[in-house]
Design a protein around this motif. Structure first.
Motif, mmCIF file in Angstrom:
data_model
loop_
_atom_site.group_PDB
_atom_site.id
_atom_site.type_symbol
_atom_site.label_atom_id
_atom_site.label_comp_id
_atom_site.label_asym_id
_atom_site.label_seq_id
_atom_site.Cartn_x
_atom_site.Cartn_y
_atom_site.Cartn_z
ATOM 1 N N VAL A 1 -12.242 10.745 -3.670
ATOM 2 C CA VAL A 1 -13.370 9.947 -3.166
ATOM 3 C C VAL A 1 -13.051 8.457 -3.260
ATOM 4 C CG1 VAL A 1 -15.784 9.342 -3.549
ATOM 5 C CG2 VAL A 1 -15.073 11.723 -3.673
ATOM 6 N N TRP A 2 -12.442 8.044 -4.360
ATOM 7 C CA TRP A 2 -12.054 6.636 -4.516
ATOM 8 C C TRP A 2 -11.083 6.217 -3.422
ATOM 9 C CZ3 TRP A 2 -13.065 2.103 -6.632
ATOM 10 C CH2 TRP A 2 -12.055 1.164 -6.736
ATOM 11 N N THR A 3 -10.133 7.092 -3.101
ATOM 12 C CA THR A 3 -9.165 6.790 -2.054
ATOM 13 C C THR A 3 -9.840 6.634 -0.702
ATOM 14 O OG1 THR A 3 -7.445 8.005 -3.246
ATOM 15 C CG2 THR A 3 -7.077 7.588 -0.898
ATOM 16 N N VAL A 4 -10.795 7.506 -0.402
ATOM 17 C CA VAL A 4 -11.532 7.411 0.866
ATOM 18 C C VAL A 4 -12.240 6.064 0.969
ATOM 19 C CG1 VAL A 4 -13.458 8.348 2.178
ATOM 20 C CG2 VAL A 4 -11.795 9.892 1.156
ATOM 21 N N LEU A 5 -12.898 5.660 -0.105
ATOM 22 C CA LEU A 5 -13.632 4.391 -0.091
ATOM 23 C C LEU A 5 -12.696 3.200 0.053
ATOM 24 C CD1 LEU A 5 -16.265 5.091 -2.908
ATOM 25 C CD2 LEU A 5 -16.590 5.213 -0.435
ATOM 26 N N VAL B 1 -10.765 -1.306 3.135
ATOM 27 C CA VAL B 1 -9.622 -2.208 3.307
ATOM 28 C C VAL B 1 -9.021 -2.089 4.703
ATOM 29 C CG1 VAL B 1 -7.320 -2.790 2.451
ATOM 30 C CG2 VAL B 1 -9.132 -2.164 0.834
ATOM 31 N N GLY B 2 -8.860 -0.859 5.204
ATOM 32 C CA GLY B 2 -8.208 -0.666 6.500
ATOM 33 C C GLY B 2 -6.797 -1.216 6.513
ATOM 34 N N PRO B 3 -5.885 -0.664 5.702
ATOM 35 C CA PRO B 3 -4.583 -1.307 5.514
ATOM 36 C C PRO B 3 -3.568 -1.047 6.619
ATOM 37 C CG PRO B 3 -4.699 0.677 4.185
ATOM 38 C CD PRO B 3 -6.031 0.537 4.856
ATOM 39 N N TYR B 4 -3.843 -0.115 7.520
ATOM 40 C CA TYR B 4 -2.814 0.288 8.476
ATOM 41 C C TYR B 4 -2.630 -0.734 9.599
ATOM 42 C CZ TYR B 4 -2.494 4.798 6.187
ATOM 43 O OH TYR B 4 -2.288 5.788 5.267
ATOM 44 N N TYR C 1 0.806 -1.224 0.000
ATOM 45 C CA TYR C 1 0.000 0.000 0.000
ATOM 46 C C TYR C 1 0.839 1.274 0.000
ATOM 47 C CZ TYR C 1 -4.889 -1.235 0.003
ATOM 48 O OH TYR C 1 -6.128 -1.626 -0.401
ATOM 49 N N SER C 2 2.097 1.200 0.347
ATOM 50 C CA SER C 2 2.935 2.392 0.286
ATOM 51 C C SER C 2 3.117 2.851 -1.157
ATOM 52 C CB SER C 2 4.290 2.123 0.931
ATOM 53 O OG SER C 2 4.949 1.049 0.279
ATOM 54 N N THR C 3 3.239 1.905 -2.088
ATOM 55 C CA THR C 3 3.361 2.285 -3.492
ATOM 56 C C THR C 3 2.040 2.830 -4.022
ATOM 57 O OG1 THR C 3 2.898 -0.020 -4.133
ATOM 58 C CG2 THR C 3 5.196 0.640 -3.938
ATOM 59 N N TYR C 4 0.927 2.270 -3.554
ATOM 60 C CA TYR C 4 -0.381 2.801 -3.954
ATOM 61 C C TYR C 4 -0.557 4.234 -3.462
ATOM 62 C CZ TYR C 4 -5.401 3.675 -3.734
ATOM 63 O OH TYR C 4 -6.638 4.254 -3.844
ATOM 64 N N ASP C 5 -0.190 4.486 -2.218
ATOM 65 C CA ASP C 5 -0.321 5.828 -1.671
ATOM 66 C C ASP C 5 0.632 6.796 -2.364
ATOM 67 O OD1 ASP C 5 -1.519 7.570 0.438
ATOM 68 O OD2 ASP C 5 0.568 7.724 1.093
ATOM 69 N N LEU C 6 1.810 6.320 -2.743
ATOM 70 C CA LEU C 6 2.748 7.172 -3.468
ATOM 71 C C LEU C 6 2.191 7.556 -4.834
ATOM 72 C CD1 LEU C 6 5.512 8.515 -3.710
ATOM 73 C CD2 LEU C 6 6.408 6.342 -4.553
ATOM 74 N N CYS C 7 1.587 6.615 -5.525
ATOM 75 C CA CYS C 7 0.966 6.922 -6.822
ATOM 76 C C CYS C 7 -0.175 7.913 -6.666
ATOM 77 C CB CYS C 7 0.476 5.637 -7.484
ATOM 78 S SG CYS C 7 1.797 4.508 -7.987
ATOM 79 N N ARG C 8 -0.942 7.785 -5.599
ATOM 80 C CA ARG C 8 -2.018 8.748 -5.337
ATOM 81 C C ARG C 8 -1.451 10.147 -5.131
ATOM 82 N NH1 ARG C 8 -3.839 11.358 -1.067
ATOM 83 N NH2 ARG C 8 -2.239 10.355 0.216
ATOM 84 N N ARG C 9 -0.384 10.243 -4.347
ATOM 85 C CA ARG C 9 0.246 11.538 -4.104
ATOM 86 C C ARG C 9 0.797 12.143 -5.386
ATOM 87 N NH1 ARG C 9 4.823 10.228 -0.514
ATOM 88 N NH2 ARG C 9 5.238 12.462 -0.627
ATOM 89 N N TYR D 1 -8.932 7.976 7.134
ATOM 90 C CA TYR D 1 -10.299 8.191 6.643
ATOM 91 C C TYR D 1 -10.705 9.655 6.793
ATOM 92 C CZ TYR D 1 -15.334 7.451 6.145
ATOM 93 O OH TYR D 1 -16.634 7.511 5.729
ATOM 94 N N CYS D 2 -10.393 10.252 7.935
ATOM 95 C CA CYS D 2 -10.725 11.665 8.170
ATOM 96 C C CYS D 2 -9.925 12.576 7.239
ATOM 97 C CB CYS D 2 -10.449 12.035 9.620
ATOM 98 S SG CYS D 2 -11.490 11.192 10.835
#
Length: 274
Positions: free
Chosen positions: A159-163, A168-171, A126-134, A181-182
Protein backbone atom coordinates in the motif's frame (compact mmCIF):
# COMPACT_ATOMS: atom_id res chain seq x y z
CA UNK A 1 30.29 -3.74 -16.79
CA UNK A 2 26.86 -2.95 -18.19
CA UNK A 3 25.85 -6.59 -18.46
CA UNK A 4 27.27 -7.29 -15.02
CA UNK A 5 24.88 -4.71 -13.56
CA UNK A 6 21.94 -6.23 -15.44
CA UNK A 7 22.84 -9.73 -14.25
CA UNK A 8 23.23 -8.52 -10.68
CA UNK A 9 19.89 -6.68 -10.81
CA UNK A 10 17.93 -9.76 -11.89
CA UNK A 11 19.86 -12.38 -9.90
CA UNK A 12 19.82 -10.47 -6.62
CA UNK A 13 16.23 -11.39 -5.53
CA UNK A 14 16.89 -15.11 -6.02
CA UNK A 15 20.19 -14.93 -4.16
CA UNK A 16 18.62 -13.00 -1.30
CA UNK A 17 15.74 -15.49 -1.08
CA UNK A 18 18.26 -18.28 -0.48
CA UNK A 19 20.03 -16.20 2.17
CA UNK A 20 16.95 -15.21 4.16
CA UNK A 21 15.37 -18.68 3.96
CA UNK A 22 18.22 -19.84 6.21
CA UNK A 23 16.61 -18.07 9.17
CA UNK A 24 13.20 -19.75 8.78
CA UNK A 25 12.69 -22.89 10.86
CA UNK A 26 9.65 -24.95 11.77
CA UNK A 27 9.16 -26.43 15.21
CA UNK A 28 7.92 -29.92 15.99
CA UNK A 29 7.16 -31.69 19.24
CA UNK A 30 9.21 -34.85 19.60
CA UNK A 31 8.14 -37.46 22.13
CA UNK A 32 10.50 -40.16 23.32
CA UNK A 33 10.27 -42.88 25.93
CA UNK A 34 12.82 -42.25 28.68
CA UNK A 35 13.58 -43.70 32.07
CA UNK A 36 11.05 -41.38 33.69
CA UNK A 37 8.35 -42.05 31.12
CA UNK A 38 7.44 -39.96 28.09
CA UNK A 39 9.72 -37.03 27.43
CA UNK A 40 8.70 -34.10 25.22
CA UNK A 41 11.25 -31.88 23.49
CA UNK A 42 10.91 -29.15 20.88
CA UNK A 43 12.88 -29.75 17.69
CA UNK A 44 13.12 -27.27 14.80
CA UNK A 45 14.09 -27.94 11.19
CA UNK A 46 14.74 -25.57 8.30
CA UNK A 47 11.65 -25.01 6.16
CA UNK A 48 13.61 -25.20 2.91
CA UNK A 49 15.63 -28.25 4.00
CA UNK A 50 14.00 -30.49 6.60
CA UNK A 51 17.17 -32.54 6.85
CA UNK A 52 18.86 -29.60 8.60
CA UNK A 53 18.11 -29.43 12.32
CA UNK A 54 18.02 -25.87 13.65
CA UNK A 55 17.78 -26.48 17.37
CA UNK A 56 16.78 -29.11 19.88
CA UNK A 57 15.32 -27.81 23.07
CA UNK A 58 17.17 -24.57 23.82
CA UNK A 59 20.42 -25.40 22.01
CA UNK A 60 21.31 -24.53 18.44
CA UNK A 61 23.02 -27.22 16.43
CA UNK A 62 26.57 -26.59 15.23
CA UNK A 63 25.52 -26.95 11.59
CA UNK A 64 22.74 -24.38 11.89
CA UNK A 65 24.93 -21.97 13.85
CA UNK A 66 27.54 -21.99 11.09
CA UNK A 67 24.83 -21.40 8.49
CA UNK A 68 23.52 -18.43 10.49
CA UNK A 69 26.96 -16.82 10.66
CA UNK A 70 27.52 -17.27 6.95
CA UNK A 71 24.02 -16.01 6.03
CA UNK A 72 24.47 -12.95 8.25
CA UNK A 73 27.71 -12.13 6.44
CA UNK A 74 26.02 -12.55 3.05
CA UNK A 75 23.25 -10.14 4.09
CA UNK A 76 25.87 -7.42 4.34
CA UNK A 77 27.23 -8.36 0.91
CA UNK A 78 24.08 -8.85 -1.17
CA UNK A 79 20.80 -7.35 0.21
CA UNK A 80 22.62 -4.38 1.74
CA UNK A 81 25.81 -4.06 -0.28
CA UNK A 82 24.50 -4.44 -3.83
CA UNK A 83 21.74 -1.77 -3.65
CA UNK A 84 24.22 0.51 -1.90
CA UNK A 85 26.71 0.03 -4.75
CA UNK A 86 24.02 0.79 -7.34
CA UNK A 87 22.95 3.93 -5.49
CA UNK A 88 26.57 5.07 -5.20
CA UNK A 89 27.12 4.61 -8.94
CA UNK A 90 23.99 6.61 -9.74
CA UNK A 91 24.83 9.27 -7.17
CA UNK A 92 28.30 9.78 -8.62
CA UNK A 93 26.73 10.47 -12.05
CA UNK A 94 23.77 12.44 -10.76
CA UNK A 95 24.43 15.65 -12.64
CA UNK A 96 24.77 13.93 -16.01
CA UNK A 97 21.63 11.86 -15.39
CA UNK A 98 19.56 14.89 -14.38
CA UNK A 99 20.74 16.89 -17.43
CA UNK A 100 20.09 14.16 -20.00
CA UNK A 101 17.57 14.85 -22.77
CA UNK A 102 16.85 11.24 -23.70
CA UNK A 103 16.01 8.13 -21.69
CA UNK A 104 19.48 6.61 -21.86
CA UNK A 105 21.51 9.80 -21.88
CA UNK A 106 24.83 10.19 -23.61
CA UNK A 107 27.61 7.67 -24.26
CA UNK A 108 29.17 8.39 -20.87
CA UNK A 109 26.05 6.93 -19.19
CA UNK A 110 25.74 3.83 -21.33
CA UNK A 111 26.87 1.44 -18.57
CA UNK A 112 24.34 2.79 -16.08
CA UNK A 113 21.43 3.53 -18.43
CA UNK A 114 19.70 0.27 -17.45
CA UNK A 115 19.17 1.62 -13.93
CA UNK A 116 17.67 5.01 -14.76
CA UNK A 117 16.25 4.81 -18.29
CA UNK A 118 12.69 4.21 -17.05
CA UNK A 119 12.64 7.18 -14.69
CA UNK A 120 12.48 10.94 -15.07
CA UNK A 121 15.57 13.07 -14.65
CA UNK A 122 15.04 14.09 -11.02
CA UNK A 123 13.99 10.56 -9.99
CA UNK A 124 17.26 8.89 -10.95
CA UNK A 125 17.43 6.97 -7.64
CA UNK A 126 14.08 5.19 -7.90
CA UNK A 127 15.58 2.03 -9.38
CA UNK A 128 17.32 1.34 -6.07
CA UNK A 129 14.09 2.06 -4.19
CA UNK A 130 12.19 -0.37 -6.39
CA UNK A 131 14.94 -2.97 -5.98
CA UNK A 132 14.70 -2.70 -2.19
CA UNK A 133 10.93 -3.12 -2.43
CA UNK A 134 11.36 -6.26 -4.52
CA UNK A 135 13.92 -7.68 -2.12
CA UNK A 136 11.67 -7.06 0.86
CA UNK A 137 8.58 -8.67 -0.67
CA UNK A 138 10.42 -11.61 -2.22
CA UNK A 139 13.22 -12.34 0.24
CA UNK A 140 13.14 -10.59 3.62
CA UNK A 141 9.65 -11.90 4.38
CA UNK A 142 11.01 -15.46 4.25
CA UNK A 143 12.92 -14.86 7.49
CA UNK A 144 9.84 -13.84 9.49
CA UNK A 145 8.56 -16.39 12.02
CA UNK A 146 4.79 -16.13 11.52
CA UNK A 147 2.44 -15.99 8.57
CA UNK A 148 0.40 -13.23 10.18
CA UNK A 149 3.44 -10.96 10.41
CA UNK A 150 4.29 -11.72 6.78
CA UNK A 151 0.80 -10.71 5.63
CA UNK A 152 0.79 -7.54 7.71
CA UNK A 153 4.18 -6.26 6.56
CA UNK A 154 3.65 -7.20 2.91
CA UNK A 155 0.27 -5.43 2.91
CA UNK A 156 1.71 -2.27 4.49
CA UNK A 157 4.68 -2.15 2.10
CA UNK A 158 2.47 -2.74 -0.95
CA UNK A 159 0.00 0.00 0.00
CA UNK A 160 2.86 2.38 0.81
CA UNK A 161 4.40 1.68 -2.59
CA UNK A 162 1.11 2.41 -4.36
CA UNK A 163 0.80 5.75 -2.58
CA UNK A 164 4.41 6.74 -3.26
CA UNK A 165 4.27 5.99 -6.97
CA UNK A 166 0.89 7.70 -7.31
CA UNK A 167 2.04 10.90 -5.63
CA UNK A 168 5.53 11.08 -7.11
CA UNK A 169 5.02 9.72 -10.64
CA UNK A 170 8.71 8.91 -11.14
CA UNK A 171 8.57 7.34 -14.59
CA UNK A 172 9.69 8.95 -17.82
CA UNK A 173 6.24 8.78 -19.42
CA UNK A 174 2.74 8.97 -17.96
CA UNK A 175 1.69 5.56 -19.29
CA UNK A 176 4.32 3.86 -17.13
CA UNK A 177 3.05 5.74 -14.08
CA UNK A 178 -0.49 4.50 -14.73
CA UNK A 179 0.70 0.95 -15.32
CA UNK A 180 2.80 0.98 -12.15
CA UNK A 181 -0.18 2.26 -10.18
CA UNK A 182 -2.41 -0.54 -11.50
CA UNK A 183 0.24 -3.21 -10.84
CA UNK A 184 0.65 -1.91 -7.30
CA UNK A 185 -3.04 -2.36 -6.58
CA UNK A 186 -2.88 -5.82 -8.12
CA UNK A 187 -0.17 -6.76 -5.61
CA UNK A 188 -2.40 -5.50 -2.80
CA UNK A 189 -5.31 -7.53 -4.17
CA UNK A 190 -3.17 -10.68 -4.32
CA UNK A 191 -2.12 -10.24 -0.69
CA UNK A 192 -5.74 -9.80 0.40
CA UNK A 193 -6.75 -12.87 -1.62
CA UNK A 194 -4.01 -14.96 -0.01
CA UNK A 195 -5.09 -13.73 3.41
CA UNK A 196 -8.72 -14.70 2.73
CA UNK A 197 -7.66 -18.10 1.42
CA UNK A 198 -5.46 -18.73 4.45
CA UNK A 199 -8.26 -17.68 6.80
CA UNK A 200 -10.73 -19.92 5.00
CA UNK A 201 -8.43 -22.95 5.21
CA UNK A 202 -7.74 -22.37 8.91
CA UNK A 203 -11.44 -21.95 9.61
CA UNK A 204 -12.11 -25.20 7.79
CA UNK A 205 -9.47 -27.04 9.81
CA UNK A 206 -10.62 -25.61 13.14
CA UNK A 207 -14.18 -26.71 12.43
CA UNK A 208 -13.28 -30.08 10.93
CA UNK A 209 -15.00 -31.92 13.76
CA UNK A 210 -18.38 -30.51 12.79
CA UNK A 211 -17.77 -29.80 9.12
CA UNK A 212 -20.65 -30.55 6.79
CA UNK A 213 -20.78 -30.90 3.04
CA UNK A 214 -22.43 -27.48 2.79
CA UNK A 215 -19.55 -25.75 4.59
CA UNK A 216 -17.04 -27.61 2.41
CA UNK A 217 -18.80 -26.52 -0.75
CA UNK A 218 -19.00 -22.93 0.55
CA UNK A 219 -15.27 -22.89 1.26
CA UNK A 220 -14.46 -24.34 -2.15
CA UNK A 221 -16.76 -21.81 -3.79
CA UNK A 222 -15.11 -18.90 -2.00
CA UNK A 223 -11.66 -20.08 -3.05
CA UNK A 224 -12.85 -20.52 -6.63
CA UNK A 225 -14.29 -16.99 -6.52
CA UNK A 226 -11.02 -15.56 -5.27
CA UNK A 227 -9.15 -17.41 -8.01
CA UNK A 228 -11.57 -16.11 -10.64
CA UNK A 229 -11.12 -12.53 -9.41
CA UNK A 230 -7.33 -12.85 -9.58
CA UNK A 231 -7.45 -14.35 -13.07
CA UNK A 232 -9.79 -11.58 -14.22
CA UNK A 233 -7.48 -8.98 -12.70
CA UNK A 234 -4.47 -10.40 -14.51
CA UNK A 235 -6.36 -10.44 -17.82
CA UNK A 236 -7.46 -6.85 -17.25
CA UNK A 237 -3.88 -5.90 -16.44
CA UNK A 238 -2.65 -7.42 -19.69
CA UNK A 239 -5.33 -5.48 -21.58
CA UNK A 240 -4.28 -2.30 -19.78
CA UNK A 241 -0.65 -2.87 -20.75
CA UNK A 242 -1.58 -3.37 -24.40
CA UNK A 243 -3.82 -0.29 -24.42
CA UNK A 244 -1.24 1.92 -22.74
CA UNK A 245 1.47 0.71 -25.09
CA UNK A 246 -0.64 1.45 -28.17
CA UNK A 247 -1.78 4.77 -26.73
CA UNK A 248 1.81 5.72 -25.91
CA UNK A 249 2.96 4.91 -29.45
CA UNK A 250 0.06 6.93 -30.85
CA UNK A 251 0.93 9.92 -28.66
CA UNK A 252 4.56 9.77 -29.79
CA UNK A 253 3.45 9.69 -33.45
CA UNK A 254 1.21 12.72 -32.89
CA UNK A 255 4.03 14.63 -31.21
CA UNK A 256 6.39 13.81 -34.08
CA UNK A 257 3.79 14.96 -36.63
CA UNK A 258 3.25 18.22 -34.73
CA UNK A 259 6.99 18.77 -34.55
CA UNK A 260 7.40 18.13 -38.27
CA UNK A 261 4.52 20.50 -39.00
CA UNK A 262 6.06 23.25 -36.92
CA UNK A 263 9.39 22.82 -38.67
CA UNK A 264 7.71 23.03 -42.08
CA UNK A 265 5.84 26.18 -41.05
CA UNK A 266 9.05 27.77 -39.84
CA UNK A 267 10.77 26.84 -43.07
CA UNK A 268 7.88 28.15 -45.19
CA UNK A 269 7.67 31.36 -43.20
CA UNK A 270 11.38 31.92 -43.55
CA UNK A 271 11.20 31.33 -47.32
CA UNK A 272 8.24 33.72 -47.72
CA UNK A 273 10.03 36.44 -45.84
CA UNK A 274 13.04 36.07 -48.07
Amino acid sequence: FKYLIILMYFALPTTCSVIFSTFSCREFEETTLGTDGLEHVTVAYQRVDLSTECWRGDEWTDEYRSQLYYASLMIAVYPVGMPLVMFTLLRSNRQAIEERETRRGGPELENLSFLFRLYHNEHWHYSTYDLCRRLFLSSVLLALPSVGLIFMLSFCVSVWTVLVFREVGPYWDATSDVLSYCCGWECVLCIVALLLTDYSSKDKISGSGSTTSDSDSTSDLSQALVSAVLIGTNVAMIGTMVYLQLWGVKEEDVEEEDKDGDEQEDYGGGGGGG
